[in-house]
Design an enzyme around this catalytic site. Structure first.
Site, PDB file in Angstrom:
ATOM      1  N   GLY A  49     -25.591 -46.134  -4.486  1.00  8.44           N
ATOM      2  CA  GLY A  49     -26.627 -46.596  -5.765  1.00  8.44           C
ATOM      3  C   GLY A  49     -26.148 -45.975  -7.148  1.00  8.44           C
ATOM      4  N   GLY A  73     -19.149 -47.987  -6.751  1.00 12.73           N
ATOM      5  CA  GLY A  73     -19.945 -46.848  -6.366  1.00 12.73           C
ATOM      6  C   GLY A  73     -21.072 -47.010  -7.641  1.00 12.73           C
ATOM      7  N   GLY A  74     -22.150 -47.653  -7.135  1.00 13.31           N
ATOM      8  CA  GLY A  74     -23.271 -47.776  -7.976  1.00 13.31           C
ATOM      9  C   GLY A  74     -23.259 -48.665  -9.042  1.00 13.31           C
ATOM     10  N   CYS A 113     -16.707 -44.316   7.236  1.00 16.86           N
ATOM     11  CA  CYS A 113     -18.069 -44.286   7.477  1.00 16.86           C
ATOM     12  C   CYS A 113     -18.707 -42.915   7.788  1.00 16.86           C
ATOM     13  CB  CYS A 113     -18.356 -45.342   8.603  1.00 16.86           C
ATOM     14  SG  CYS A 113     -20.017 -45.331   8.625  1.00 16.86           S
TER      15      CYS A 113
END
Lengths: 262, 304
Positions: free
Chosen positions: B218, B244-245, B131
């Site tokens: 995104g 991932g997106g 994170c």
């Protein structure tokens, strides 16, 4: 709440850059409670990953309407939507205004298009009270006649004096309190910018009134997962986060940590 | 004939390869009115550490071109709060539940893992070593290979549950971290976490996030994520969960094609809550069109 593909019925400019967008949404519209919102995926704006929240202004049968003005990329693009086009909406969302207490005198305080969140409360209130509308100029004062048609008294203030009393909306509220309240216990329903809500809340807390404030926090998912729209609310001696999209957008003014609101 | 969408990840059988990415699907109830949770491959809940946490101040997110920067800061109910308030709800559904865990020290990671080891109804632990929005420690665990090894070993020793380290993207050699996880006894790896990024406001001359920097997610990160997943999948034998997106079934099929055995939908759930289910249906339709009997026939189908 549900996801629905709504169809635009009418999309018209009102004045001062404000637009009314009315859509057919038979799944969402009949379930809307006063003060709730819908989360809109702006058509033709694929590069924006977030929906945009709008208070429901009116809900009549299968149709609902929102009021907005161009404040950014989302609302700027929304303006091009034409009647007959469709859009994805998620709603109704959030905890709206409670039913007005029939024993109290209802007061609406609205800043700018904040009145849009309050129309349904005005319509359902058993007692018709007084509504204070404030804005920078005449162009920011909307739908006075709609509220008057419901039997409410409307008092307008503008910062530049171009319509109604010159000043800010809480000046008019204070005047009413001093001169006209006649001992009635008011119950306040407010929506507008943070500073206005804070001023309303301070008065309510000081004077022992009940006040319900609709918070206009920046939002992400709209359903309580992303934790973008949180604000600090009282919990025991301390505070905790509350989600404007789930626990709100309407909060009891006594619950909010107003010192944290600008 | 309907293609078989089921996959085995870390010893857990999933109905389909589409999971929810940690932090984008709350703890389950948030989306339950909108999405049939039973139709998901698995639910990965938002990160949990030992004690309740409040997270960062606001603003916590900023929208960017085809992306979203976030610095939520891992607010959460803690182990006990999660087990008490959310797990009974999740257990009503027939869907594997992976708990994303984090800590401020190696010992804390191990303790969280041990605590969940004693709880029934959890199918595995995804380890958040990456994170970007926590000041103390967490990001370092994802980018320093020695720290990473220590934390994965400690968790492995603390639990019999499947362990799935979630890799950080901002490392020079992703394969090194993937192989390290495998060597430390991880049952699978997931990647990629958000990319460190930032947004500023020329009107206020300030940062758009209270935390100043955040993690980018995104569609904007998809090509970068796809490359990292491809590299990691080539380096290890344990299953790779790619993310991932991912917004469409085509996106998911790309990740599976480069070697991921499952995928997770993240930010796209904010845009459309039913994204994960649409991805499942789209994968099924594609496999049928291609005449493939199962999704595993598609995994690694890239012509290299």
């Amino acid at each position: 709440m549900q996801l629905e593909r709504a169809t635009v019925l009418e999309h018209i400019p009102i004045h001062g850059g404000y637009n009314l967008l009315r859509m057919r949404a038979p799944g969402v519209a009949p379930r809307v409670r006063p003060g709730q919102f819908i989360h809109v995926k702006i058509p033709h704006l694929e590069e924006c990953v977030l929906r945009r929240p709008f208070s429901v202004f009116r809900a009549d049968g299968d149709a609902l309407a929102i009021l907005y003005k161009d404040v950014g990329k989302g609302t700027r693009t929304l303006q091009y939507l034409k009647a007959g086009e469709t859009l994805s909406i998620l709603g109704p969302l959030g905890h709206g205004f409670p039913d007005p207490n029939p024993a109290a005198y209802p007061i609406i305080v609205a800043g700018g298009y904040g009145m849009a969140a309050l129309y349904l409360t005005a319509r359902t209130a058993p007692v018709k009270g007084i509504a204070f509308f404030g804005g920078r100029a005449a162009k920011d004062i909307l739908c006075v006649s709609d509220f008057e048609a419901l039997g409410w008294t409307v008092r307008v203030t503008t910062e530049d004096g171009s319509l109604g009393r010159k000043g800010i909306v809480t000046d008019a509220l204070d005047e009413w309190w001093l001169n006209e309240s006649a001992g009635r216990a008011p119950e306040l329903f407010a929506c507008g910018p943070g500073g206005m809500l804070k001023a309303v809340a301070h008065r309510a807390i000081e004077r022992g009134w009940t006040a319900w404030t609709s918070m206009d926090n920046s939002m992400g998912c709209g359903v309580g997962a992303c934790l973008t729209c949180v604000l600090k609310v009282r919990e025991g001696e301390g505070w905790t986060w509350a989600r404007a999209c789930r626990e709100g957008p309407v909060f009891d003014a006594r619950a909010v940590l107003w010192e944290e609101i600008e | 004939m309907k293609p078989d969408l089921s996959v085995m990840i870390a010893g857990i059988r999933m109905k389909n390869p589409v999971m929810t990415a940690s932090g984008t699907f709350g703890y389950g109830p948030e989306y339950a009115d909108l999405v049939d949770l039973n139709q998901l491959g698995a639910i990965v809940v938002k990160g949990i550490c030992l004690a309740p946490t409040k997270g960062n101040l606001t603003p916590r997110t900023a929208e960017t071109a085809s992306g979203l920067l976030n610095a939520i800061g891992l607010p959460g109910p803690g182990v006990d709060g999660f087990v008490r308030e959310y797990l009974p709800f999740l257990r009503q559904y027939d869907v594997p539940v992976f708990v994303n865990i984090w800590g401020k020290t190696v010992e804390e990671y191990a303790e969280v893992a041990a605590r969940f080891d004693a709880v029934s109804g959890i199918d595995g632990l995804e380890v958040n070593v990456s994170c970007p929005n926590i000041k103390e420690g967490s990001a370092l665990f994802g980018t320093d290979i020695r720290m990473f090894e220590r934390v994965v070993r400690a968790i492995r020793a603390a639990t019999k549950l499947p362990v799935i380290p979630k890799l950080a993207p901002n490392v020079s050699d992703i394969a090194e971290f993937a192989c390290c996880a495998e060597a430390c006894g991880a049952d699978a790896i997931s990647l990629i976490n958000s990319f460190p990024g930032m947004a500023v406001d020329i009107e206020t001359r300030g940062f758009k996030l209270a935390n100043k920097t955040g993690g980018l997610t995104g569609p904007a990160i998809k090509p970068i994520a796809l490359r990292l997943v491809w590299l990691a999948a080539k380096a290890v034998k344990i299953p790779v969960i790619g993310m991932g997106g991912i917004t469409t079934a085509e996106d998911a099929l790309e990740f599976l094609m480069v070697g991921a055995r499952a995928v997770a939908v993240g930010t796209a759930s904010f845009t459309n809550p039913d994204t994960a289910l649409n991805v499942v249906r789209g994968i099924e339709a594609f496999l049928a069109k291609e005449g493939l009997a199962s999704v595993s026939d598609w995994v690694g189908a890239l012509r290299e």
